[in-house]
Design a protein around this motif. Structure first.
Motif, PDB file in Angstrom:
ATOM      1  N   VAL A  66       8.555  -0.971   6.666  1.00  0.00           N
ATOM      2  CA  VAL A  66       8.303  -2.353   6.267  1.00  0.00           C
ATOM      3  C   VAL A  66       9.365  -2.777   5.256  1.00  0.00           C
ATOM      4  O   VAL A  66       9.730  -2.017   4.365  1.00  0.00           O
ATOM      5  N   SER A  67       9.873  -4.001   5.397  1.00  0.00           N
ATOM      6  CA  SER A  67      10.984  -4.442   4.544  1.00  0.00           C
ATOM      7  C   SER A  67      10.553  -4.607   3.089  1.00  0.00           C
ATOM      8  O   SER A  67       9.379  -4.813   2.777  1.00  0.00           O
ATOM      9  N   ILE A  68      11.547  -4.558   2.216  1.00  0.00           N
ATOM     10  CA  ILE A  68      11.312  -4.779   0.780  1.00  0.00           C
ATOM     11  C   ILE A  68      10.720  -6.168   0.570  1.00  0.00           C
ATOM     12  O   ILE A  68       9.794  -6.359  -0.224  1.00  0.00           O
ATOM     13  N   THR A  69      11.244  -7.155   1.310  1.00  0.00           N
ATOM     14  CA  THR A  69      10.783  -8.537   1.165  1.00  0.00           C
ATOM     15  C   THR A  69       9.289  -8.645   1.464  1.00  0.00           C
ATOM     16  O   THR A  69       8.532  -9.245   0.708  1.00  0.00           O
ATOM     17  N   CYS A 105       7.520   4.479  -0.838  1.00  0.00           N
ATOM     18  CA  CYS A 105       8.623   5.345  -0.361  1.00  0.00           C
ATOM     19  C   CYS A 105       8.188   6.812  -0.328  1.00  0.00           C
ATOM     20  O   CYS A 105       8.438   7.516   0.662  1.00  0.00           O
ATOM     21  N   LEU A 106       7.524   7.271  -1.389  1.00  0.00           N
ATOM     22  CA  LEU A 106       7.088   8.665  -1.465  1.00  0.00           C
ATOM     23  C   LEU A 106       6.068   8.980  -0.357  1.00  0.00           C
ATOM     24  O   LEU A 106       6.196   9.983   0.361  1.00  0.00           O
ATOM     25  N   ALA A 107       5.076   8.097  -0.196  1.00  0.00           N
ATOM     26  CA  ALA A 107       4.052   8.299   0.839  1.00  0.00           C
ATOM     27  C   ALA A 107       4.678   8.254   2.234  1.00  0.00           C
ATOM     28  O   ALA A 107       4.298   9.028   3.125  1.00  0.00           O
ATOM     29  N   GLY A 108       5.651   7.364   2.419  1.00  0.00           N
ATOM     30  CA  GLY A 108       6.342   7.246   3.706  1.00  0.00           C
ATOM     31  C   GLY A 108       7.110   8.503   4.068  1.00  0.00           C
ATOM     32  O   GLY A 108       7.103   8.943   5.230  1.00  0.00           O
ATOM     33  N   ILE A 109       7.761   9.122   3.074  1.00  0.00           N
ATOM     34  CA  ILE A 109       8.508  10.371   3.307  1.00  0.00           C
ATOM     35  C   ILE A 109       7.555  11.502   3.673  1.00  0.00           C
ATOM     36  O   ILE A 109       7.811  12.282   4.597  1.00  0.00           O
ATOM     37  N   MET A 147      -1.277   1.225   0.970  1.00  0.00           N
ATOM     38  CA  MET A 147      -1.709   1.846   2.216  1.00  0.00           C
ATOM     39  C   MET A 147      -1.380   0.953   3.421  1.00  0.00           C
ATOM     40  O   MET A 147      -0.922   1.427   4.458  1.00  0.00           O
ATOM     41  N   SER A 148      -1.593  -0.358   3.280  1.00  0.00           N
ATOM     42  CA  SER A 148      -1.343  -1.268   4.401  1.00  0.00           C
ATOM     43  C   SER A 148       0.134  -1.265   4.796  1.00  0.00           C
ATOM     44  O   SER A 148       0.468  -1.472   5.959  1.00  0.00           O
ATOM     45  N   VAL A 149       1.016  -1.014   3.819  1.00  0.00           N
ATOM     46  CA  VAL A 149       2.455  -0.952   4.104  1.00  0.00           C
ATOM     47  C   VAL A 149       2.826   0.387   4.748  1.00  0.00           C
ATOM     48  O   VAL A 149       3.620   0.438   5.697  1.00  0.00           O
ATOM     49  N   THR A 150       2.243   1.492   4.266  1.00  0.00           N
ATOM     50  CA  THR A 150       2.630   2.815   4.784  1.00  0.00           C
ATOM     51  C   THR A 150       1.935   3.159   6.102  1.00  0.00           C
ATOM     52  O   THR A 150       2.394   4.049   6.816  1.00  0.00           O
ATOM     53  N   GLN A 151       0.844   2.452   6.448  1.00  0.00           N
ATOM     54  CA  GLN A 151       0.200   2.693   7.753  1.00  0.00           C
ATOM     55  C   GLN A 151       1.150   2.351   8.898  1.00  0.00           C
ATOM     56  O   GLN A 151       1.115   2.964   9.957  1.00  0.00           O
ATOM     57  N   LEU A 152       1.962   1.332   8.707  1.00  0.00           N
ATOM     58  CA  LEU A 152       3.117   1.002   9.571  1.00  0.00           C
ATOM     59  C   LEU A 152       2.762   0.430  10.941  1.00  0.00           C
ATOM     60  O   LEU A 152       3.444  -0.454  11.432  1.00  0.00           O
ATOM     61  N   ILE A 153       1.713   0.948  11.590  1.00  0.00           N
ATOM     62  CA  ILE A 153       1.390   0.506  12.951  1.00  0.00           C
ATOM     63  C   ILE A 153       0.362  -0.616  12.875  1.00  0.00           C
ATOM     64  O   ILE A 153      -0.793  -0.375  12.554  1.00  0.00           O
ATOM     65  N   TYR A 154       0.759  -1.842  13.124  1.00  0.00           N
ATOM     66  CA  TYR A 154      -0.207  -2.937  13.184  1.00  0.00           C
ATOM     67  C   TYR A 154       0.097  -3.792  14.414  1.00  0.00           C
ATOM     68  O   TYR A 154       1.234  -4.080  14.733  1.00  0.00           O
ATOM     69  N   MET A 155      -0.990  -4.161  15.124  1.00  0.00           N
ATOM     70  CA  MET A 155      -0.844  -4.702  16.475  1.00  0.00           C
ATOM     71  C   MET A 155      -0.315  -6.128  16.524  1.00  0.00           C
ATOM     72  O   MET A 155       0.134  -6.576  17.576  1.00  0.00           O
ATOM     73  N   SER A 156      -0.369  -6.858  15.429  1.00  0.00           N
ATOM     74  CA  SER A 156       0.141  -8.227  15.471  1.00  0.00           C
ATOM     75  C   SER A 156       1.667  -8.279  15.475  1.00  0.00           C
ATOM     76  O   SER A 156       2.248  -9.328  15.718  1.00  0.00           O
ATOM     77  N   GLU A 157       2.339  -7.143  15.209  1.00  0.00           N
ATOM     78  CA  GLU A 157       3.807  -7.138  15.328  1.00  0.00           C
ATOM     79  C   GLU A 157       4.320  -5.777  15.788  1.00  0.00           C
ATOM     80  O   GLU A 157       4.661  -5.595  16.956  1.00  0.00           O
ATOM     81  N   VAL A 158       4.363  -4.776  14.889  1.00  0.00           N
ATOM     82  CA  VAL A 158       4.990  -3.494  15.206  1.00  0.00           C
ATOM     83  C   VAL A 158       4.373  -2.842  16.440  1.00  0.00           C
ATOM     84  O   VAL A 158       5.083  -2.409  17.354  1.00  0.00           O
ATOM     85  N   LEU A 180      -4.186   6.391  12.306  1.00  0.00           N
ATOM     86  CA  LEU A 180      -5.196   7.144  11.553  1.00  0.00           C
ATOM     87  C   LEU A 180      -4.572   8.339  10.825  1.00  0.00           C
ATOM     88  O   LEU A 180      -4.912   8.615   9.659  1.00  0.00           O
ATOM     89  N   LEU A 181      -3.656   9.042  11.491  1.00  0.00           N
ATOM     90  CA  LEU A 181      -2.975  10.184  10.854  1.00  0.00           C
ATOM     91  C   LEU A 181      -2.189   9.730   9.631  1.00  0.00           C
ATOM     92  O   LEU A 181      -2.247  10.361   8.570  1.00  0.00           O
ATOM     93  N   ARG A 182      -1.473   8.625   9.783  1.00  0.00           N
ATOM     94  CA  ARG A 182      -0.690   8.099   8.650  1.00  0.00           C
ATOM     95  C   ARG A 182      -1.613   7.713   7.502  1.00  0.00           C
ATOM     96  O   ARG A 182      -1.292   7.921   6.338  1.00  0.00           O
ATOM     97  N   THR A 183      -2.779   7.144   7.843  1.00  0.00           N
ATOM     98  CA  THR A 183      -3.751   6.747   6.816  1.00  0.00           C
ATOM     99  C   THR A 183      -4.257   7.965   6.052  1.00  0.00           C
ATOM    100  O   THR A 183      -4.262   7.993   4.814  1.00  0.00           O
ATOM    101  N   LEU A 184      -4.682   8.991   6.793  1.00  0.00           N
ATOM    102  CA  LEU A 184      -5.236  10.206   6.169  1.00  0.00           C
ATOM    103  C   LEU A 184      -4.200  10.947   5.327  1.00  0.00           C
ATOM    104  O   LEU A 184      -4.529  11.537   4.291  1.00  0.00           O
ATOM    105  N   ILE A 185      -2.935  10.930   5.764  1.00  0.00           N
ATOM    106  CA  ILE A 185      -1.885  11.669   5.057  1.00  0.00           C
ATOM    107  C   ILE A 185      -1.371  10.907   3.838  1.00  0.00           C
ATOM    108  O   ILE A 185      -1.117  11.507   2.787  1.00  0.00           O
TER     109      ILE A 185
END
Length: 457
Positions: A226-229, A252-256, A407-418, A439-444
């Motif tokens: 997800v972009s910085i903006t 960034c840390l959670a994403g890595i 969490m909403s940013v690091t979940q990454l998969i959302y159906m309205s776009e990505v 779900l895996l991204r959420t739990l991790i």
């Protein structure tokens, strides 16, 4: 030996160096260079896309509606009648001769867009939080980004930049994340610009056999950051703008952490290591030739790409095809899948029920207002912005609002776009796999985010 000498001579000729350096620098500037815009930073391609959007602001929803209807009807007619003039022309065949699943998806997108544009049928479909959100808020952005990104992506993809970066970063990206070094450019383009740009780059390179099915699935679901903006918009929505620096550090840390773990778990670990045409890559295609340094080999590969690149006309032709492909193939899917996901989120208890099992997990992590927070967790699968909207309106705790936004940013998969973009591309993932990855991204990421929130907020 003479042939090798001639080849080296041609590669380091000023014309080849010019063909490598100039388009690559323009591509880096457009897609990867942060520039200030008011109080935020963005990238030039996003600024240009905004200008295109403003230029056709009065007509953009009508144009999008027309495009989706034309694509759906054309796809149906081609499927039924198989006209020779379409099937003979490769590009038109690719655009309109699609499977029945995509014909139906495009027709659903057409129904939703017509109902929303003309405000006919059940109000639930075209309400502010469903069809209206997709058509009036998301589609204008995607349309303008697709036009410009499609036209200009060849500057990044075709002149050797990815080959140089890919070679230099192979020793980092391959062992850590199981993907080629060149995928780092996709990540940076997403991070500085827009996640949709990263997915479009990944899909294009998968179709051109630079990524295997497994690599494309990993990159599309893990590195289309997800972009910085947009991260600024999300943290602003929960009224914690003053915490943007710790918020983005947490993201960034959670994403890595997620990028290290999720690709090693099913369904991504089950993906086949083969190209789009079923061929298997040479195991040594990233190996360093004997006697060459990493940089020298990277430069050689990059200049070879630049030497063989199409001229201006060929590049423009490819850019136009990219733009048409994105606009005609992806917009109907985003309209169909995005609207449907938002309808489920808004008018059914599905996401609330799915969120209930997270309550003990949130309580274990000592997150305040765990029950309310749990309702926002799974709804992020429909749209990344909905959890922050719900949190802003119903949750008092700064810690919990911080966690939900991150969490909403690091979940990454959302159906309205990505998610819709991934489903609309050739990248081999289906909606069930996307939900499992979500779900895996959420739990991790949740434990990482909760730990940082308790420490920083």
């Amino acid at each position: 030996m003479q042939q090798e000498h001639v080849e080296e001579h041609n590669l380091y000729h000023w014309r080849t160096l010019f063909a490598f350096i100039v388009p690559s620098l323009i591509g880096i500037f457009l897609f990867m260079t942060p520039i200030p815009l008011g109080e935020v930073f963005t990238i030039p391609i996003a600024v240009l896309a905004k200008q295109v959007q403003l230029l056709v602001a009065n007509h953009i929803t009508a144009i999008v509606t027309g495009v989706i209807c034309f694509t759906a009807i054309s796809g149906l007619l081609v499927k039924i009648f198989k006209p020779a003039f379409i099937t003979r022309i490769g590009f038109l065949n690719h655009l309109f001769a699609v499977s029945y699943v995509w014909v139906v998806t495009r027709l659903v997108g057409m129904v939703f867009v017509v109902m929303t544009f003309f405000k006919i049928g059940p109000a639930a479909v075209y309400s502010d939080s469903t069809g209206h959100l997709v058509l009036h808020d998301l589609m204008p952005v995607l349309f303008s980004v697709f036009i410009l990104a499609g036209l200009l992506l060849p500057l990044l993809l075709n002149f050797g930049l990815l080959e140089l970066v890919g070679t230099l970063l192979t020793k980092v990206m391959r062992p850590l994340f199981g993907v080629p070094g060149r995928s780092a450019v996709n990540c940076v383009a997403s991070w500085l610009g827009d996640g949709s740009v990263g997915i479009l780059m990944t899909a294009k390179q998968y179709e051109e056999k630079f990524f295997t099915a497994k690599e494309a699935a990993i990159i599309g679901t893990t590195f289309s950051a997800v972009s910085i903006t947009f991260s600024l918009v999300v943290i602003g929505q929960v009224k914690l703008e003053h915490l943007f620096a710790p918020f983005y550090l947490t993201v960034c840390l959670a994403g890595i952490v997620a990028a290290l773990i999720v690709p090693r778990l099913p369904p991504l670990s089950w993906k086949k290591h083969q190209y789009i045409d079923g061929t298997v890559p040479d195991g040594d295609n990233e190996a360093l030739p004997e006697g060459k340094t990493l940089f020298k080999h990277g430069l050689h590969v990059a200049l070879t790409k630049a030497y063989n690149a199409k001229g201006f006309k060929g590049t423009l032709d490819e850019g136009l095809k990219n733009a048409f492909d994105m606009v005609f193939a992806v917009l109907p899917v985003v309209m169909a899948v995005g609207t449907f996901a938002l309808l489920v989120a808004e008018y059914t208890p599905v996401f609330q029920i799915l969120g209930t099992p997270f309550i003990p997990f949130l309580e274990l992590l000592q997150i305040p207002e765990a029950e309310k927070a749990a309702q926002t967790i799974v709804v992020g699968f429909a749209d990344m912005f909905i959890p922050s909207i719900l949190a802003a309106n119903s949750i008092e705790s700064d810690v919990t609002r911080f966690i939900i936004a991150a969490m909403s940013v690091t979940q990454l998969i959302y159906m309205s776009e990505v998610g819709a973009l991934l489903l609309g591309s050739k990248i081999p993932v289906n909606i069930l796999e996307l939900f499992v990855i979500f779900l895996l991204r959420t739990l991790i990421t949740l434990p990482v985010i909760a730990l940082m929130a308790h420490w920083l907020v």
